[in-house]
Write an enzyme that holds these catalytic residues in place. Structure first.
Site, PDB file in Angstrom:
ATOM      1  N   HIS A  88     -11.168  28.741 -46.138  1.00  0.00           N
ATOM      2  CA  HIS A  88     -10.420  29.229 -45.683  1.00  0.00           C
ATOM      3  C   HIS A  88      -9.752  28.913 -44.628  1.00  0.00           C
ATOM      4  O   HIS A  88      -8.390  29.551 -44.419  1.00  0.00           O
ATOM      5  CB  HIS A  88     -11.543  30.327 -44.997  1.00  0.00           C
ATOM      6  CG  HIS A  88     -11.318  32.030 -44.433  1.00  0.00           C
ATOM      7  ND1 HIS A  88     -11.067  32.671 -44.361  1.00  0.00           N
ATOM      8  CD2 HIS A  88     -10.969  31.615 -42.860  1.00  0.00           C
ATOM      9  CE1 HIS A  88     -10.260  33.787 -43.412  1.00  0.00           C
ATOM     10  NE2 HIS A  88     -10.333  32.923 -42.534  1.00  0.00           N
ATOM     11  N   GLU A  89      -9.925  28.508 -43.488  1.00  0.00           N
ATOM     12  CA  GLU A  89      -8.463  28.222 -42.629  1.00  0.00           C
ATOM     13  C   GLU A  89      -7.535  27.444 -43.399  1.00  0.00           C
ATOM     14  O   GLU A  89      -6.156  27.603 -42.315  1.00  0.00           O
ATOM     15  CB  GLU A  89      -9.281  26.966 -41.726  1.00  0.00           C
ATOM     16  CG  GLU A  89     -10.564  27.594 -41.048  1.00  0.00           C
ATOM     17  CD  GLU A  89     -10.241  29.091 -40.136  1.00  0.00           C
ATOM     18  OE1 GLU A  89      -9.454  28.964 -39.547  1.00  0.00           O
ATOM     19  OE2 GLU A  89     -11.318  29.675 -40.136  1.00  0.00           O
ATOM     20  N   HIS A 141      -5.249  30.125 -44.376  1.00  0.00           N
ATOM     21  CA  HIS A 141      -4.545  30.498 -43.696  1.00  0.00           C
ATOM     22  C   HIS A 141      -3.175  29.654 -43.569  1.00  0.00           C
ATOM     23  O   HIS A 141      -1.920  30.539 -43.720  1.00  0.00           O
ATOM     24  CB  HIS A 141      -4.927  31.123 -42.319  1.00  0.00           C
ATOM     25  CG  HIS A 141      -6.453  32.196 -41.853  1.00  0.00           C
ATOM     26  ND1 HIS A 141      -5.658  33.237 -42.329  1.00  0.00           N
ATOM     27  CD2 HIS A 141      -7.097  31.844 -41.631  1.00  0.00           C
ATOM     28  CE1 HIS A 141      -6.441  34.225 -41.985  1.00  0.00           C
ATOM     29  NE2 HIS A 141      -7.575  33.256 -41.948  1.00  0.00           N
ATOM     30  N   GLU A 190      -7.040  38.677 -43.352  1.00  0.00           N
ATOM     31  CA  GLU A 190      -8.373  37.570 -43.979  1.00  0.00           C
ATOM     32  C   GLU A 190      -8.931  37.892 -44.954  1.00  0.00           C
ATOM     33  O   GLU A 190      -9.590  36.916 -45.369  1.00  0.00           O
ATOM     34  CB  GLU A 190      -9.628  38.617 -42.382  1.00  0.00           C
ATOM     35  CG  GLU A 190      -8.509  38.174 -40.959  1.00  0.00           C
ATOM     36  CD  GLU A 190      -9.117  36.958 -40.988  1.00  0.00           C
ATOM     37  OE1 GLU A 190     -10.351  35.520 -41.370  1.00  0.00           O
ATOM     38  OE2 GLU A 190      -8.718  35.724 -40.262  1.00  0.00           O
TER      39      GLU A 190
END
Length: 468
Positions: free
Chosen positions: A284-285, A288, A349
């Site tokens: 997920h990071e 981003h 997100e």
């Protein structure tokens, strides 16, 4: 279908420079920092439509085969399993990096207060000028405005056309997802800012960095290396070097800077139940970073702030008193925050969740564990008695909605995993295990409710939390 190569993670690699490309947080203009896993608000980024055959460039051996369980310990300490319930919630950071250079985004950060001050002074001056006009001149001015209303309307429309043209001439496609987004600042500017932010983080946590010999550091290094290797067919992933930093901090937090610096707090390692959850969170990071959400969010904030100067001038010109103008300015700021900023952050997100889940699927991670993590976080906050805020007040989706969104994405992620020739998932579905544990938890709590329960010692735990 592309053939996959196996990634060997069994060696004791010490080199933390791994292939990849990150780019991070959201509101560098507003807060200067990226806090990508702000748990109490989960306080940041959309759909990949590639064929399953092209999604996998290398067949990834499941990371759990090389790291069977998340048994991580410091050197010289017995191994321990990360307790899912031992969670300390981490609030947003509010620190600022030292000014070492003046790249374009930083320049606008500096001049933004001056812009607002100019708008306030201009609006206040217009109000005073209008009040000082004699009544007959006011009527003449109104009559002149009525006679030239079409010219005034043409001027206002021209200004609107300029803003629209600026917006559409600065649109570009988001990597992987192809979503159109506004991008005012270039990547090179954010790399300069990320270097400044990196220096700030290193100065703040210089005494808390775990060494490369620490088992927790090695697990994070292998997970990030496995994710980047499994997704190296994506140019944005393979463009930069990943540098791992594990910070001995209890906060549940992890983030990736635009220059490839990966920061993971030990509080996050304590919060996850297994290697699959950790892989999804880091995916997920990385998503981003790959999707360049930091530059995108800063661009949107800059554009909205510039537009708001017009309304700020009008507020101070129309309001009869300064006190009312201050209230009007506060209302304008809150409307912008809750109508544009926070919903946009929640959208980013959700996008990072989807792309991060795809990254994890290509790395042969058990993607079913992704939604369980957010269910655990929701339960942990309930146990700690934290108030449950409405989602519209947060920059992140609620834990419940996040888990539901991930559950809807898991079938697609399982297809991606299968297309990468990953071994079949063995064992029960972790979501089922979590539900069964919750049932056991409720039954245990009911069994402990006795007629004398009001006399129970409050210092003693009331529930026995089975580990997932």
């Amino acid at each position: 279908r592309n053939r996959c190569q196996r990634l060997d993670l069994s060696g004791n690699a010490r080199n933390c420079f791994l292939a990849g490309n990150p780019d991070s947080y959201r509101n560098l203009i507003g807060k200067g920092l990226r806090c990508l896993l702000d748990v109490p608000h989960a306080e940041v980024y959309r759909n990949a439509h590639h064929s399953l055959g092209s999604l996998c460039s290398q067949s990834s051996q499941p990371l759990v085969e090389k790291i069977p369980s998340l048994q991580i310990s410091s050197v010289g300490q017995p191994p321990r399993h990360f307790p899912a319930w031992n969670i300390q919630i981490n609030r947003s950071f509010h620190t600022s990096p030292s000014l070492q250079a003046a790249p374009v985004p930083l320049f606008w950060i500096i001049v933004k207060p001056a812009q607002k001050l100019f708008a306030i002074i201009l609006g206040r001056s217009i109000r005073k000028w209008w009040k000082a006009l004699p009544p007959n001149k006011r009527e003449l001015f109104k009559e002149s405005a009525r006679r030239n209303k079409w010219k005034i309307l043409l001027g206002v429309s021209s200004l609107g056309v300029v803003f629209v043209m600026f917006y559409f001439t600065h649109l570009e496609e988001t990597p992987i997802t192809g979503r159109a987004r506004l991008l005012v600042f270039g990547k090179e500017h954010f790399r300069e800012l990320s270097q400044m932010e990196y220096d700030m983080w290193m100065e703040q946590f210089k005494s808390q960095m775990l060494p490369e010999t620490d088992a927790r550091y090695q697990v994070v290094e292998r997970v990030v290396g496995h994710l980047s290797e499994s997704n190296k067919d994506i140019p944005q992933v393979s463009a930069l070097k990943w540098v791992i930093h594990v910070v001995d901090e209890p906060g549940v937090n992890a983030f990736v800077l635009p220059n490839g610096q990966v920061f993971v707090f030990t509080g996050l390692l304590d919060a996850v139940s297994d290697i699959h959850q950790l892989s999804f969170i880091l995916g997920h990071e990385i998503a981003h970073a790959v999707l360049e959400h930091a530059a995108e969010k800063a661009s949107l904030v800059h554009f909205l702030d510039f537009l708001s100067l017009i309304f700020l001038t009008m507020i101070w010109a129309i309001c009869p008193r300064d006190s009312l103008a201050v209230v009007g300015q506060w209302i304008q700021g809150k409307l912008q925050e809750f109508i544009f900023d926070r919903p946009y952050s929640r959208t980013l997100e959700a996008e990072a969740d989807k792309v991060g889940l795809q990254f994890a699927a290509k790395a042969c991670v058990d993607v079913r564990a992704s939604s369980v993590f957010w269910q655990q976080m929701e339960l942990a906050e309930a146990i700690q008695g934290q108030p449950k805020l409405p989602e519209w007040l947060s920059t992140h989706p609620s834990h419940e909605n996040r888990a539901e969104h991930l559950d809807s994405l898991i079938p697609e992620a399982l297809k991606i995993r299968e297309s990468c020739n990953c071994p079949s998932l063995s064992g029960p579905d972790p979501r089922l295990i979590f539900r069964l544990n919750m049932q056991h938890l409720l039954e245990s709590s009911k069994g402990q409710q006795t007629p004398n329960s009001t006399k129970q010692d409050p210092s003693k735990p009331k529930l026995d939390f089975p580990h997932t």
